[in-house]
Design a protein around this motif. Structure first.
Motif, PDB file in Angstrom:
ATOM      1  N   MET B  56       0.841  -1.200   0.000  1.00 28.18           N
ATOM      2  CA  MET B  56       0.000   0.000   0.000  1.00 28.18           C
ATOM      3  C   MET B  56       0.877   1.250   0.000  1.00 28.18           C
ATOM      4  O   MET B  56       0.653   2.196  -0.754  1.00 28.18           O
ATOM      5  CB  MET B  56      -0.904   0.019   1.235  1.00 28.18           C
ATOM      6  CG  MET B  56      -2.018  -1.005   1.175  1.00 28.18           C
ATOM      7  SD  MET B  56      -2.852  -1.180   2.750  1.00 28.18           S
ATOM      8  CE  MET B  56      -3.960   0.178   2.667  1.00 28.18           C
ATOM      9  N   GLY B  57       1.895   1.216   0.853  1.00 22.69           N
ATOM     10  CA  GLY B  57       2.819   2.344   0.913  1.00 22.69           C
ATOM     11  C   GLY B  57       3.501   2.559  -0.427  1.00 22.69           C
ATOM     12  O   GLY B  57       3.691   3.698  -0.871  1.00 22.69           O
ATOM     13  N   PHE B  58       3.828   1.447  -1.080  1.00 23.47           N
ATOM     14  CA  PHE B  58       4.495   1.531  -2.378  1.00 23.47           C
ATOM     15  C   PHE B  58       3.636   2.284  -3.391  1.00 23.47           C
ATOM     16  O   PHE B  58       4.106   3.185  -4.078  1.00 23.47           O
ATOM     17  CB  PHE B  58       4.819   0.120  -2.874  1.00 23.47           C
ATOM     18  CG  PHE B  58       5.537   0.084  -4.195  1.00 23.47           C
ATOM     19  CD1 PHE B  58       4.863  -0.244  -5.363  1.00 23.47           C
ATOM     20  CD2 PHE B  58       6.883   0.406  -4.269  1.00 23.47           C
ATOM     21  CE1 PHE B  58       5.531  -0.269  -6.586  1.00 23.47           C
ATOM     22  CE2 PHE B  58       7.558   0.389  -5.489  1.00 23.47           C
ATOM     23  CZ  PHE B  58       6.878   0.049  -6.645  1.00 23.47           C
ATOM     24  N   ARG B  59       2.348   1.901  -3.456  1.00 25.28           N
ATOM     25  CA  ARG B  59       1.468   2.543  -4.441  1.00 25.28           C
ATOM     26  C   ARG B  59       1.273   4.020  -4.121  1.00 25.28           C
ATOM     27  O   ARG B  59       1.242   4.875  -4.998  1.00 25.28           O
ATOM     28  CB  ARG B  59       0.113   1.837  -4.509  1.00 25.28           C
ATOM     29  CG  ARG B  59       0.183   0.545  -5.286  1.00 25.28           C
ATOM     30  CD  ARG B  59      -1.200   0.014  -5.584  1.00 25.28           C
ATOM     31  NE  ARG B  59      -1.931  -0.354  -4.385  1.00 25.28           N
ATOM     32  CZ  ARG B  59      -1.731  -1.454  -3.690  1.00 25.28           C
ATOM     33  NH1 ARG B  59      -0.804  -2.313  -4.068  1.00 25.28           N
ATOM     34  NH2 ARG B  59      -2.438  -1.694  -2.604  1.00 25.28           N
ATOM     35  N   VAL B  60       1.161   4.324  -2.820  1.00 25.69           N
ATOM     36  CA  VAL B  60       1.010   5.734  -2.442  1.00 25.69           C
ATOM     37  C   VAL B  60       2.281   6.497  -2.786  1.00 25.69           C
ATOM     38  O   VAL B  60       2.241   7.616  -3.301  1.00 25.69           O
ATOM     39  CB  VAL B  60       0.691   5.863  -0.932  1.00 25.69           C
ATOM     40  CG1 VAL B  60       0.685   7.309  -0.510  1.00 25.69           C
ATOM     41  CG2 VAL B  60      -0.649   5.221  -0.629  1.00 25.69           C
ATOM     42  N   GLY B  61       3.420   5.851  -2.517  1.00 25.72           N
ATOM     43  CA  GLY B  61       4.705   6.483  -2.818  1.00 25.72           C
ATOM     44  C   GLY B  61       4.856   6.771  -4.301  1.00 25.72           C
ATOM     45  O   GLY B  61       5.346   7.824  -4.707  1.00 25.72           O
ATOM     46  N   GLN B  62       4.415   5.812  -5.124  1.00 24.73           N
ATOM     47  CA  GLN B  62       4.506   6.014  -6.572  1.00 24.73           C
ATOM     48  C   GLN B  62       3.714   7.248  -6.992  1.00 24.73           C
ATOM     49  O   GLN B  62       4.192   8.086  -7.757  1.00 24.73           O
ATOM     50  CB  GLN B  62       3.924   4.804  -7.311  1.00 24.73           C
ATOM     51  CG  GLN B  62       4.854   3.633  -7.398  1.00 24.73           C
ATOM     52  CD  GLN B  62       4.253   2.530  -8.242  1.00 24.73           C
ATOM     53  OE1 GLN B  62       3.116   2.124  -8.048  1.00 24.73           O
ATOM     54  NE2 GLN B  62       5.026   2.048  -9.188  1.00 24.73           N
ATOM     55  N   ALA B  63       2.502   7.354  -6.457  1.00 28.56           N
ATOM     56  CA  ALA B  63       1.644   8.489  -6.827  1.00 28.56           C
ATOM     57  C   ALA B  63       2.207   9.799  -6.274  1.00 28.56           C
ATOM     58  O   ALA B  63       2.239  10.810  -6.962  1.00 28.56           O
ATOM     59  CB  ALA B  63       0.235   8.253  -6.311  1.00 28.56           C
ATOM     60  N   LEU B  64       2.652   9.764  -5.034  1.00 27.14           N
ATOM     61  CA  LEU B  64       3.216  10.964  -4.424  1.00 27.14           C
ATOM     62  C   LEU B  64       4.462  11.418  -5.168  1.00 27.14           C
ATOM     63  O   LEU B  64       4.699  12.612  -5.332  1.00 27.14           O
ATOM     64  CB  LEU B  64       3.592  10.703  -2.964  1.00 27.14           C
ATOM     65  CG  LEU B  64       2.609  11.165  -1.899  1.00 27.14           C
ATOM     66  CD1 LEU B  64       3.184  10.880  -0.534  1.00 27.14           C
ATOM     67  CD2 LEU B  64       2.295  12.626  -2.037  1.00 27.14           C
ATOM     68  N   GLY B  65       5.254  10.462  -5.595  1.00 28.11           N
ATOM     69  CA  GLY B  65       6.478  10.787  -6.330  1.00 28.11           C
ATOM     70  C   GLY B  65       6.167  11.614  -7.556  1.00 28.11           C
ATOM     71  O   GLY B  65       6.865  12.563  -7.889  1.00 28.11           O
ATOM     72  N   GLU B  66       5.056  11.258  -8.231  1.00 28.17           N
ATOM     73  CA  GLU B  66       4.671  12.020  -9.420  1.00 28.17           C
ATOM     74  C   GLU B  66       4.197  13.413  -9.046  1.00 28.17           C
ATOM     75  O   GLU B  66       4.516  14.390  -9.712  1.00 28.17           O
ATOM     76  CB  GLU B  66       3.538  11.293 -10.150  1.00 28.17           C
ATOM     77  CG  GLU B  66       3.998  10.160 -11.021  1.00 28.17           C
ATOM     78  CD  GLU B  66       2.831   9.434 -11.633  1.00 28.17           C
ATOM     79  OE1 GLU B  66       1.790  10.069 -11.886  1.00 28.17           O
ATOM     80  OE2 GLU B  66       2.957   8.220 -11.834  1.00 28.17           O
ATOM     81  N   ARG B  67       3.404  13.493  -7.989  1.00 27.36           N
ATOM     82  CA  ARG B  67       2.819  14.792  -7.625  1.00 27.36           C
ATOM     83  C   ARG B  67       3.846  15.756  -7.054  1.00 27.36           C
ATOM     84  O   ARG B  67       3.789  16.946  -7.295  1.00 27.36           O
ATOM     85  CB  ARG B  67       1.703  14.599  -6.600  1.00 27.36           C
ATOM     86  CG  ARG B  67       0.388  14.212  -7.199  1.00 27.36           C
ATOM     87  CD  ARG B  67      -0.587  13.923  -6.104  1.00 27.36           C
ATOM     88  NE  ARG B  67      -0.872  15.089  -5.291  1.00 27.36           N
ATOM     89  CZ  ARG B  67      -1.748  16.016  -5.613  1.00 27.36           C
ATOM     90  NH1 ARG B  67      -2.399  15.927  -6.733  1.00 27.36           N
ATOM     91  NH2 ARG B  67      -1.954  17.032  -4.806  1.00 27.36           N
ATOM     92  N   LEU B  68       4.761  15.227  -6.272  1.00 25.62           N
ATOM     93  CA  LEU B  68       5.669  16.125  -5.570  1.00 25.62           C
ATOM     94  C   LEU B  68       6.824  16.624  -6.422  1.00 25.62           C
ATOM     95  O   LEU B  68       7.329  17.714  -6.206  1.00 25.62           O
ATOM     96  CB  LEU B  68       6.236  15.427  -4.323  1.00 25.62           C
ATOM     97  CG  LEU B  68       5.243  15.162  -3.193  1.00 25.62           C
ATOM     98  CD1 LEU B  68       5.921  14.391  -2.082  1.00 25.62           C
ATOM     99  CD2 LEU B  68       4.679  16.468  -2.661  1.00 25.62           C
ATOM    100  N   SER B  69       7.256  15.817  -7.349  1.00 28.94           N
ATOM    101  CA  SER B  69       8.469  16.206  -8.065  1.00 28.94           C
ATOM    102  C   SER B  69       8.140  16.821  -9.414  1.00 28.94           C
ATOM    103  O   SER B  69       8.150  16.153 -10.432  1.00 28.94           O
ATOM    104  CB  SER B  69       9.379  15.002  -8.246  1.00 28.94           C
ATOM    105  OG  SER B  69       8.710  14.013  -8.997  1.00 28.94           O
TER     106      SER B  69
END
Lengths: 135, 175
Positions: B56-69
């Motif tokens: 779950m953390g992985f999928r959230v991290g993937q999405a956050l990575g796109e939004r934040l950077s």
């Protein structure tokens, strides 16, 4: 899960908002919509009262941050109540302040309805009331 | 340090919002929910729950990575990407920065948080040390997912010596 969150969230809410004692179900529902929702989700649902005995209310959400990235429910999950967490949170929070309520989704935009509507029905506990009065 | 005074964190438009606690509450319930179903399960069942959280953390991290950077992080050095995790990612999710970042300059990084928000409410010191991994699995996945979006394959593990301080070990996988 929402219920578990709600039972804890209410303390956080009361600490932050310092709301006083409420005197009616309608006041409570207004506070949920205008203070709590605003504080935690940044939205203010509108409140309507659904019956004359003033214990059934609806919160109409025209914007829902929980579904900001959701276009539609996954295939095979069309009956999924995606934001049911919110209902549990409201129910759990109310219970911690000694108010029993049924909280459900009456309408859901994700299921094709025009709005998202959460219904709160405050349940009277006559036995408990009698007990208190005897004291 | 994360301010805990009433409504300090400002949401969009400068409103006083308390949305930072929502993730903490939700995370606590996620862990409780996964463990409620098999409290006495052996290591196999526990590992399954840890994997679910990490996933779950992985999928959230993937999405956050796109939004934040928004900037072109892909062209940056590996160390810059790790610094991004310590500063921007941590700030976005936990409203604080990582306390220290160390590396052996050979692909292994140790990120240390001395007062990890998901452990702070639990205990201080050695109490509940055994339970700590459950509360770190999601975040390990979060780090791994964000790195993945930024083009870095990694293995992330966490360790706790005394709550609420914890260390995340990131080992870059060379393909």
């Amino acid at each position: 899960m929402g219920y578990g969150i709600g039972t804890r969230l209410v303390e956080d809410f009361l600490a932050r908002s310092c709301v006083g004692r409420c005197h009616s179900y309608s006041e409570i529902t207004d506070i949920i919509a205008q203070v709590a929702f605003k504080m935690y989700l940044g939205i203010t649902p509108s409140v309507t009262c659904n019956n004359s005995s003033r214990n059934e209310f609806s919160l109409i959400l025209d914007k829902n941050p929980l579904v900001e990235f959701v276009e539609e429910l996954p295939a095979g999950r069309s009956s999924l109540c995606y934001c049911n967490l919110l209902c549990g949170i409201i129910r759990g929070a109310l219970e911690m302040v000694h108010l029993a309520a049924d909280v459900t989704f009456l309408q859901d935009r994700l299921k094709g309805d025009s709005v998202t509507e959460i219904g709160i029905t405050f349940l009277k506990k006559p036995e408990e009331k009698k007990y208190r009065r005897k004291k | 340090m994360r301010a805990r005074s009433a409504g300090r964190s400002l949401g969009a438009g400068g409103r006083r919002m308390a949305d930072a606690v929502l993730f903490e509450f939700l995370h606590t319930e996620m862990v409780a929910e996964l463990w409620a179903h098999d409290p006495d399960s052996g290591p196999g069942g526990q590992n399954m729950s840890l994997s679910v959280l990490e996933g779950m953390g992985f999928r959230v991290g993937q999405a956050l990575g796109e939004r934040l950077s928004r900037e072109t992080l892909a062209y940056r050095e590996e160390l810059d990407i790790l610094k991004f995790l310590c500063k921007d990612l941590w700030m976005a999710v936990f409203q604080k920065q990582m306390d220290s970042l160390r590396t052996n300059h050979q692909g292994t990084y140790v990120l240390q948080d001395n007062s990890f928000p998901l452990l702070i409410r639990m205990a201080s010191g050695l109490q509940y040390l055994e339970e700590a991994p459950k509360f770190l699995a999601f975040t390990c996945g979060l780090l791994r997912g964000t790195l993945c979006t930024l083009g870095v394959k990694s293995l992330v593990t966490a360790s706790v010596a005394a709550l609420p301080a914890c260390k995340f070990q990131v080992v870059i996988q060379k393909s």
